[in-house]
Scaffold this motif. Structure first.
Motif, short mmCIF file in Angstrom:
data_model
loop_
_atom_site.label_atom_id
_atom_site.label_comp_id
_atom_site.label_asym_id
_atom_site.label_seq_id
_atom_site.Cartn_x
_atom_site.Cartn_y
_atom_site.Cartn_z
N LYS A 126 -0.08 6.81 -0.09
CA LYS A 126 0.14 5.94 -1.24
C LYS A 126 -0.45 6.52 -2.53
O LYS A 126 0.19 6.51 -3.57
CB LYS A 126 -0.43 4.55 -0.97
CG LYS A 126 0.42 3.74 0.00
CD LYS A 126 -0.16 2.35 0.21
CE LYS A 126 0.70 1.55 1.18
NZ LYS A 126 0.13 0.20 1.43
N GLY A 127 -1.69 7.00 -2.43
CA GLY A 127 -2.30 7.54 -3.62
C GLY A 127 -1.55 8.75 -4.15
O GLY A 127 -1.29 8.87 -5.34
N GLN A 128 -1.17 9.65 -3.24
CA GLN A 128 -0.49 10.87 -3.65
C GLN A 128 0.94 10.59 -4.11
O GLN A 128 1.40 11.16 -5.09
CB GLN A 128 -0.48 11.87 -2.49
CG GLN A 128 -0.10 13.28 -2.90
CD GLN A 128 -1.22 13.97 -3.67
OE1 GLN A 128 -2.33 13.46 -3.73
NE2 GLN A 128 -0.93 15.12 -4.24
N GLU A 129 1.63 9.70 -3.41
CA GLU A 129 3.01 9.40 -3.78
C GLU A 129 3.08 8.76 -5.16
O GLU A 129 3.99 9.06 -5.94
CB GLU A 129 3.63 8.45 -2.74
CG GLU A 129 4.06 9.16 -1.46
CD GLU A 129 4.68 8.19 -0.47
OE1 GLU A 129 4.65 6.97 -0.74
OE2 GLU A 129 5.16 8.64 0.57
N GLY A 130 2.12 7.89 -5.46
CA GLY A 130 2.13 7.22 -6.74
C GLY A 130 2.03 8.21 -7.89
O GLY A 130 2.76 8.11 -8.88
N VAL A 131 1.15 9.18 -7.76
CA VAL A 131 0.97 10.19 -8.81
C VAL A 131 2.16 11.14 -8.84
O VAL A 131 2.71 11.44 -9.91
CB VAL A 131 -0.33 10.98 -8.59
CG1 VAL A 131 -0.46 12.07 -9.64
CG2 VAL A 131 -1.53 10.04 -8.67
N GLY A 186 -6.52 5.44 -6.32
CA GLY A 186 -5.72 6.09 -7.35
C GLY A 186 -6.26 7.44 -7.78
O GLY A 186 -7.45 7.70 -7.77
N SER A 208 5.22 10.77 -7.88
CA SER A 208 6.46 10.16 -8.36
C SER A 208 6.46 10.06 -9.88
O SER A 208 7.49 10.27 -10.53
CB SER A 208 6.66 8.78 -7.73
OG SER A 208 5.62 7.89 -8.12
N LYS A 209 5.30 9.76 -10.46
CA LYS A 209 5.21 9.67 -11.93
C LYS A 209 5.40 11.06 -12.56
O LYS A 209 6.01 11.19 -13.63
CB LYS A 209 3.88 9.06 -12.34
CG LYS A 209 3.75 7.57 -12.03
CD LYS A 209 2.42 7.03 -12.49
CE LYS A 209 2.34 5.52 -12.32
NZ LYS A 209 2.38 5.10 -10.92
N ASN A 216 -1.22 5.48 5.45
CA ASN A 216 -1.04 4.72 4.21
C ASN A 216 -1.99 5.20 3.12
O ASN A 216 -1.61 5.34 1.96
CB ASN A 216 -1.27 3.23 4.46
CG ASN A 216 -0.13 2.60 5.24
OD1 ASN A 216 0.99 3.10 5.26
ND2 ASN A 216 -0.42 1.49 5.91
N ASP A 253 13.23 12.37 -2.91
CA ASP A 253 11.82 12.03 -3.14
C ASP A 253 10.91 12.56 -2.04
O ASP A 253 9.82 13.08 -2.31
CB ASP A 253 11.65 10.51 -3.25
CG ASP A 253 12.24 9.96 -4.54
OD1 ASP A 253 12.45 10.77 -5.47
OD2 ASP A 253 12.49 8.75 -4.62
N VAL A 290 -3.19 10.25 -13.35
CA VAL A 290 -1.83 10.78 -13.54
C VAL A 290 -1.85 11.76 -14.71
O VAL A 290 -2.10 11.36 -15.84
CB VAL A 290 -0.82 9.65 -13.80
CG1 VAL A 290 0.57 10.24 -14.00
CG2 VAL A 290 -0.83 8.65 -12.65
#
Length: 212
Positions: free
Chosen positions: A145-150, A89, A152-153, A141, A170, A92
């Protein structure tokens, strides 16, 4: 775009402990962490192709048996370590402004990507990924995943504030947010970012997202 370089003020990540089956040998967590740290150091020093279980064990200060009790091969060890990048993570940002959120994200990401160990490991693993589908999938992955999660928020918060229209593409938004810094830091490996680059990038990305 990140690597398992701890970003939240270099705070260690906490993982739940798993109960060992009855009669099973207990694996010491400190030994496991020493081996994981040794993998990053060994990858940076010699690369995946020349990396060996013997070298990892020597660097971790343990015997080869300790490594093989946890992972059955060099490939599985590297896949496990690389996959952990996805769950570490990034913080954010919550500044109340899309442009300031992006600038904060870029500052944290830039430090992580330009870390001496990360800057050695990522290009080597990318080259290896072209030959090994399992490493390619794990690396993809981990980076996404780490970059997409931040990201997107950040986008959702900007939509709620009315800074950008709802329902953006997106994938295109993620490319706009993540692509330029990754290109400069990892692909062309610019030794130093120009003065004001991150602020200018945050402004340009903000305007591009508003135009979508």
């Amino acid at each position: 775009m990140l690597v398992r370089m701890t970003t939240n003020a270099d705070a260690p990540q906490t993982r739940p402990r798993r109960r060992a089956p009855a009669g099973a040998a207990v694996l010491r967590e400190d030994v496991t962490e020493a081996i994981r740290a040794a993998v990053f150091e060994e990858l940076a020093a010699v690369g995946y192709a020349r990396m060996s279980i013997e070298g990892i064990a020597r660097r971790a200060g343990v015997g080869k048996t300790a490594v093989y009790r946890r992972w059955r091969s060099k490939l599985h060890l590297v896949l496990d370590v690389v996959s952990e990048i996805a769950v570490m993570g990034l913080p954010v940002p919550d500044t109340g402004s899309l442009q300031d959120d992006l600038r904060m994200l870029y500052e944290v990401t830039s430090r992580a990507l330009r870390h001496p160990v990360a800057s050695q490991i990522l290009p080597d693993l990318q080259a290896e990924a072209a030959r090994n589908p399992e490493i390619a999938e794990a690396l993809q992955n981990a980076l996404q995943k780490g970059q997409e999660g931040v990201a997107s928020k950040i986008i959702v918060a900007a939509e709620q504030r009315g800074e950008i229209r709802p329902g953006l593409n997106d994938e295109l938004a993620l490319d706009l947010i993540s692509g330029p810094l990754y290109w400069r830091s990892v692909v062309i490996r610019s030794p130093k970012l120009p003065k004001g680059y991150l602020a200018a990038l945050a402004h340009a990305t903000t305007e591009a997202l508003k135009a979508l």
